[in-house]
Write an enzyme that holds these catalytic residues in place. Structure first.
Site: not given
Ligand code: HEM
Length: 329
Positions: A64, A68, A96, A194
Site C-alpha cells: 500500500r 500511495h 495516510n 485488497h
Molecule cells: C481502488 C481504489 C482504492 C481504494 C479506495 C482503497 C482504499 C483503501 C482503504 C480505505 C484501506 C484501509 C485503510 C485502513 O483503514 O487502515 C486500504 C487498505 C489497503 N489497500 Fe487499498 N485502496 C485502493 C486501491 C489499492 C491499490 C491500487 C493497492 C495496491 C496496489 C491497495 C493496497 C491496499 C492494501 C495492501 C491495504 C491493506 C493495508 C494494511 O494492511 O495496512 N489499495 N485501501
C-alpha cells in the site's frame, strides 16, 4: 523513407501508450544498477525475508505504501518524507494516517547504503520491496525496471486530494486512475491488492450505520456480513478495531478477494463498486471462479508495472536520498 520514419515513430508512441509509460518511465531499466549496485535486489530480498519472516502482516502495508507513493507526485518516495516545521508532508495527510512500514523501508535503505552509498533511490527500494512483499505472500513475481529518482517535495494537501477515497464509485475511481495513466482494467486488477491486509472501522463503518435515510446499512453489502462487521465495529469512529479485507487469507496473495466481492462482501464501497460496471463485474466474476488464478497473477504483474512507472523522476531530476525520511542537504 519519410513514410518509414513515420511508421517507426508511430510504433514507438503506440508501444509507450500500450505500456502506459511516460518518456521518463522508458528510461528505467531492469539492469540499471548492474554496474553500480549489482546486488541491490538480492539485498532487498534478504531483508524482506527477515521482515516478513517476523511480521507477515507487513506485506499489505508495504504494498500500500508503494501505491500511495505512486498516486501522489508519481513513484518518487515523496510519501516517505517527514513533515517539517513549515510543511505538512503526505504521510501526515488523513488517508495516510493508517500507513505502516516506514521503519522497514528505513532499515532496508540503510543496508543498501552500506553496500552502495548514494546510488539507489528510496523510490526504487520501495518499488522492489512492494514486489517482494507480494512474492513472499505467495503472489506473482515480476521484473522491476529501476532508475527512479527521489523527489524533494511532499504535500499533505496533494495526498488528500489525489488518493482514491474508500467511498469512491466507478466514475470517480476511473477518473482518478485515468489521471495516473491507468485504465478500468488496472482499477479492477489492482483492487485485487485488497487480498492482503486489514482496514480500520472508519474506512467502511459508514456502510454499517445510517448509510441513507431509508436503509440502516448499505444495501449493496451482504446483510449477514454487515451484521458480523457491526459486531466488530461498534461505532463509525472506532479507531482501534481492524478487519481483514480478505477474511481468512489476509496474509496470502490470491484470488479469494474476488470471491468475497462477487458475494457482495467487499469491505469498501470502492470494492462493491466493481459490481456496478459491466466490464469490472465480468472480471470479478471470472477471477472469482478460481479457474483463472494465473491470468490474474499476470494481469496484476502488468498493472503493478504500469503503476510503478507513474510520474517517475529520472536522469538529473530529483536526487538519491541518503535517508528516506529527509531530503539531502
Ligand atoms: C481502488 C481504489 C482504492 C481504494 C479506495 C482503497 C482504499 C483503501 C482503504 C480505505 C484501506 C484501509 C485503510 C485502513 O483503514 O487502515 C486500504 C487498505 C489497503 N489497500 Fe487499498 N485502496 C485502493 C486501491 C489499492 C491499490 C491500487 C493497492 C495496491 C496496489 C491497495 C493496497 C491496499 C492494501 C495492501 C491495504 C491493506 C493495508 C494494511 O494492511 O495496512 N489499495 N485501501
Amino acid at each position: 523513407m519519410a513514410i518509414k520514419r513515420c511508421v517507426v515513430l508511430f510504433l514507438h508512441v503506440a508501444l509507450l501508450l500500450l505500456a502506459g509509460s511516460s518518456p521518463a518511465a522508458s528510461q528505467l531499466a531492469e539492469g540499471y544498477y548492474s554496474k553500480t549496485c549489482p546486488n541491490v535486489e538480492a539485498i532487498v530480498r534478504g531483508e524482506m525475508e527477515k521482515i516478513i519472516g517476523v511480521a507477515s502482516s507487513l506485506a499489505g502495508p508495504l504494498l500500500r505504501l508503494h501505491f500511495h507513493d505512486c498516486f501522489v507526485r508519481g513513484c518518487d518516495a515523496s510519501v516517505l518524507l517527514n513533515s517539517t516545521k513549515n510543511n505538512l508532508a503526505e504521510r501526515d495527510a488523513d488517508p495516510n494516517m493508517s500507513l505502516r512500514g516506514f521503519g522497514s523501508v528505513d532499515r532496508v535503505k540503510a543496508k543498501i547504503e552500506a553496500a552502495c552509498p548514494n546510488t539507489v533511490s528510496c523510490a526504487d527500494v520501495l518499488t522492489i520491496m512492494a514486489r517482494d512483499a507480494v512474492v513472499l505472500a505467495k503472489g506473482p513475481f515480476w521484473p522491476v525496471a529501476l532508475g527512479r529518482r527521489d523527489g524533494k517535495v511532499s504535500s499533505a494537501v496533494e495526498a488528500a486530494n489525489e488518493l482514491p477515497p474508500s467511498f469512491g464509485d466507478i466514475p470517480l475511481l476511473t477518473k482518478i486512475f485515468a489521471s495516473k495513466g491507468l485504465n478500468l482494467k488496472d482499477l479492477v486488477v489492482l483492487s485485487g491488492a485488497h487480498t492482503l491486509g486489514t482496514a480500520h472501522c472508519p474506512s467502511f463503518a459508514d456502510r454499517l450505520y445510517n448509510f441513507s435515510s431509508s436503509y440502516a446499512a448499505d444495501p449493496s453489502l451482504d446483510s449477514e456480513y454487515a451484521k458480523k462487521l457491526r459486531m466488530k465495529c461498534k461505532s463509525v469512529d472506532d479507531k482501534t478495531m481492524l478487519s481483514e479485507m480478505d477474511p481468512g487469507s489476509y496474509k496470502t496473495f490470491g484470488t479469494s478477494y474476488y470471491r468475497h466481492v462477487s458475494k457482495r462482501r467487499g469491505l469498501f464501497q470502492s470494492d462493491a463498486a466493481l459490481l456496478t460496471d459491466a466490464a469490472t463485474r465480468n472480471y470479478v466474476h471470472r477471477i472469482a471462479t478460481g479457474k483463472f488464478d494465473s491470468e490474474f497473477f499476470k494481469d496484476f504483474s502488468e498493472s503493478m508495472t504500469k503503476m510503478g512507472n507513474v510520474g517517475v523522476l529520472t536522469g538529473a531530476q530529483g536526487e538519491i536520498r541518503k535517508k528516506c525520511y529527509v531530503p539531502n542537504y
